[in-house]
Scaffold this motif. Structure first.
Motif, short mmCIF file in Angstrom:
data_model
loop_
_atom_site.label_atom_id
_atom_site.label_comp_id
_atom_site.label_asym_id
_atom_site.label_seq_id
_atom_site.Cartn_x
_atom_site.Cartn_y
_atom_site.Cartn_z
N HIS A 83 1.19 -1.01 0.38
CA HIS A 83 -0.29 0.07 0.48
C HIS A 83 0.98 1.59 0.50
O HIS A 83 2.16 1.37 0.57
CB HIS A 83 -0.77 0.05 1.21
N ASP A 113 6.10 0.65 7.59
CA ASP A 113 4.45 1.13 7.04
C ASP A 113 4.30 1.53 6.08
O ASP A 113 3.49 2.82 6.01
CB ASP A 113 3.71 0.93 8.67
N MET A 114 4.46 1.52 4.89
CA MET A 114 5.22 0.25 4.44
C MET A 114 6.57 1.12 3.06
O MET A 114 6.53 -0.21 2.57
CB MET A 114 4.85 -0.35 3.88
N GLU A 147 -5.13 1.54 2.20
CA GLU A 147 -5.05 -0.13 3.56
C GLU A 147 -5.25 0.60 4.49
O GLU A 147 -6.10 0.18 5.81
CB GLU A 147 -3.80 -0.35 3.17
N GLU A 148 -5.02 1.86 4.83
CA GLU A 148 -4.88 1.89 6.15
C GLU A 148 -6.79 2.75 7.05
O GLU A 148 -6.66 2.77 8.08
CB GLU A 148 -3.39 3.57 6.51
N GLU A 172 4.20 -5.53 4.08
CA GLU A 172 3.64 -4.77 5.50
C GLU A 172 5.09 -5.30 6.18
O GLU A 172 6.33 -6.35 6.32
CB GLU A 172 2.99 -5.72 6.57
ZN LIG Z 1 0.65 -1.06 6.66
#
Ligand SMILES: [Zn+2]
Length: 380
Positions: A83, A113-114, A147-148, A172
């Motif tokens: 992501h 991250d990431m 993604e977050e 990740e």
């Molecule tokens: Zn992540």
């Protein structure tokens, strides 16, 4: 020929690439920032023969980047899932978390991250193309913008893409000294609204029905749903309500996070949260939400691909271990739930994800790049 063991890894050059995208701030809701990261990553693939496609999502989110490394091959291959968004608001880079290196630690928003893991995966693939080698399986990269925030726009694309692949590698971050992730909790997200009746707090207090008090009662009930023995956690993470100090609050809204280990607990907890309501008179309670990520349960497919990774790590010269269970969900939860052998936590080692001391360990760039390259060159 253990090629990935012998080609020199230029960690300094890889770190420069990481830096170039860490210095573009890309919180999930910042469409321009996420898309600038996407464009920088497209350039990483130049000259490799890979075909990049940009897939629009919604007006509120950045695009998805899909990269077919072997566009002429149609057999099921390896999907590398990363992501591009971070949790850090714009201004973090110029404020609390500037890019900086202190010995082995390299700090920056999203570096661990990431953006670190994302970059080393591309670097691993570029090393293969520079050596003019062909991988046993075709490789596809999928880079997502959301993604977050639980992948609302990417989930369907991830699942469709995963269906065409034999393995999924998720970049990740590694945990606790380079450990890999083979099990993650599932996630549920809920919004609870209470609606009462406004009144002047001094003049007519008895006419009012206080939505904040109703929400407070529900918040305490949510706290009692925690069950550590079963790995169930709940958290009221956001609350907002009322209009003025001297007005009985008409509205209140809370956001609730739920984590669980298995599908049965997910169903049970979802039902209990959806049924929550205030016992106070004349209060309406509206609960919305759902399970956003199924649990990532270690199964036979995960075991097999972990074993392959552990063998490669031994050749590189380190012992690969897995963490027992991670509380945070990832996009790997979707692909494991589909039964596709998935390895997660393949990114860089470091610490402080989502904090102002987020950093990667420079010394992890070389072994982790080799591990990803080894998986790309060996999985079949
Ligand atoms: Zn992540």
């Amino acid at each position: 020929m253990s090629s990935f063991l012998h080609d020199r890894v230029d960690s300094d050059a890889i770190l420069e690439d990481i830096r170039s995208i860490v210095e573009i701030e890309s919180p999930s809701r910042n469409v321009a920032g996420v898309n600038r990261v996407l464009e920088a990553i497209e350039k990483f693939f130049e000259g490799t023969g890979a075909v990049c496609e940009r897939l629009p999502t919604t007006a509120a989110l950045g695009d998805i980047l899909r990269v077919r490394c072997d566009p002429t091959r149609s057999e099921a291959g390896i999907l590398v899932l990363s992501h591009m968004d971070t949790v850090h608001p714009v201004g973090t880079l110029a404020g609390k978390l500037p890019y900086r290196r202190d010995g082995d630690k390299v700090y920056g928003p999203g570096i661990y991250d990431m953006k670190g893991g994302l970059t080393i995966a591309v670097a691993a693939y570029r090393r293969i193309t520079q050596a003019r080698r062909r991988t046993p399986l075709p490789i596809t990269f999928l880079l997502t913008p959301d993604e977050e925030v639980s992948s609302p726009a990417s989930r369907g694309v991830i699942e469709n893409e995963a269906r065409r692949h034999r393995y999924v590698l998720v970049t990740e971050p590694a945990r606790d000294g380079g450990r890999i992730v083979t099990a993650r909790k599932g996630v549920g997200v809920f919004v609870i609204r209470t609606q009462g009746r406004p009144a002047h707090a001094g003049g007519n207090p008895d006419l009012g029905r206080n939505a904040i008090l109703a929400a407070a009662e529900i918040a305490l009930a949510i706290e009692t749903l925690n069950d550590r023995a079963r790995g169930i956690t709940t958290n009221v993470g956001l609350i907002e309500g009322g209009t003025a100090r001297n007005t009985v609050a008409e509205h209140c809204t809370m956001e609730v996070d739920l984590r669980f280990c298995d599908r049965a607990s997910a169903r049970e907890m979802e039902a209990r949260i959806m049924a929550l309501k205030s016992s106070r008179p004349d209060i309406e309670t509206i609960v919305t939400g759902k399970i956003t990520r199924p649990p990532f349960a270690r199964d036979r497919g995960v075991d097999l691909v972990f074993e392959r990774a552990a063998e490669i790590a031994r050749e590189i010269g380190f012992a690969l271990e897995s963490v027992p269970l991670v509380g945070g969900g990832s996009d790997g939860n979707f692909t494991v739930a589909m039964g596709i052998p998935t390895l997660d936590g393949l990114g860089v080692d470091g610490d402080g994800a989502h904090t102002n001391h987020e950093h990667l360990l420079f010394s992890s760039i070389e072994p982790r790049t080799r591990l990803l390259q080894g998986l790309m060159e060996r999985l079949q």
